[in-house]
Design a protein around this motif. Sequence first.
Motif: not given
Length: 508
Positions: A187-190, A223-224, A226
């Motif tokens: 996922r992308e940064e959240s 990202s890694h 999330v």
Amino acid sequence: MIEIPDLAAGGLAAGTLSALVLGGGLLRSRRERARQREEIATLRSHLDAARYEVDRAAQAFAAEIAHLAAERMPAEATRTAHPHVRVPGPLGPAGAGTEAVLEALRTAMAQERKRVDAAARAGMRGATREIQAGLYRLQDVLRGLQQRYDDPELAQTLFALDHENEQSLRRAQVAAVVCGAWVGLAREESHLVDAVTGGQARLVGYHRVQVHNHLEPGTALVSHAVEPVAIIVAELLDNALRHSSPDTAVVVNLERVHHGVSVTVDDAGVGMASDERAAAQRLVAGDDPILLSDLGDPPRMGLAAIGRLTRQFDVSVDLSTPSPYGGVRAVLLVKSHLLTRIDPVLRPPAVSAARSTRSSAEPELAAEQAGPTEQTPPVRQEPTGRQAQPTGPEQPAAPEQPRPEPRVAQPRLPAPATRATSPAAAPAPHGDEPVHEPVPDPAQDGDQLPQRRRRVRAEASSAAPAPEPAAPAAPARTPEESAAALGALQSATAAARNAAETEGNAPR
């Protein structure tokens, strides 16, 4: 010349001497034979005793071997899987040398268990990989149907199916993580609160979870981290929901701490005994290797998955403290190197995410610090297309502007919501002065709380009226806005046709 009597006397003396010598020899031989008989008897008694001892030792050794094979070795083999099983000791001194046998058995059993567990993990990884791929494809199909159809009953059914699919996907994902596979998603940064909400949405009884967000707006995960955080939160919430009454709530608090951010989960369930809490803490710590055969039948993989993720992504979970509500308290610590920041205005969190308790004062503070020409985020536009106009003591309220197209209910789209059209882009009706409204930023989402607007100063309004624009340019639309406008037009056309058909078929 010797006389005969003298010869006779000499012979007699010699015979007597010989007889005495022979008699002494016979006596000595008899004594020697008697002594030999006594020694033979003694040796026979010693031999019988030794034979008895050997027979008794052989019987004891045979009994020890039988005890080792029938009792001790099976108990030792069982103990490798169940440490609480007691292994019997040897029957006697003869079993002292059997400890080496048990040690060799333990080594061989450990190696064999690891080999079998590795084969089982490999098989489960392959199976869960196929299951996850199929569930992801089904998820895409269900979301496509949700976007295509706007029937309320059908949409409710599709959402229910999507939720069931999400639960199946979570179980397959947890099994894959326990077997050593990757988490399955990149996922992308959240926002961290979005990761917590995502974990909550994967559970039955998610409505019982109460999330209190005390973080600064924009607190996010790299990202890694999330998906691992979402999996850990989902498993902690699943344990809390399963072991608490259905009429109780599970409270989640997000707070900033010295080393990062803590996610605290409290339930009012049955709780755990001290030994159960210690065993659970060992699982979530992830320090010891975990075998599939150690997880029970059926295997309980939630805490094991948490332990593997905590070891891989450098987060920690603590279960050592009981909850003040009588249940279990679980604390997830996300360290600072896994945190980042996202602009909450450009990329706001999801609508369903819990709002931060620190965000209420920030818009007003930003408005006070902003200059007179600073633009505020756009206000979410209502379905009627009307938007509040600022008024002042010397500026009359602007009349309602005509709508360029009819507005009808639109289906919910995954793209950002339709942005509100700026009133400054439309001509002022009846020759009135145009109202100076801040132009919304098309990159910002409309799902925001109402923001305070800066009014136009009365001195500037009375001194110089704003010139009427000669040819106002139409604001550029994003692809999402164009898709939403086209959907609204199609929905309005369908509604008008249905209304016409209904009027035509009505009895006159």
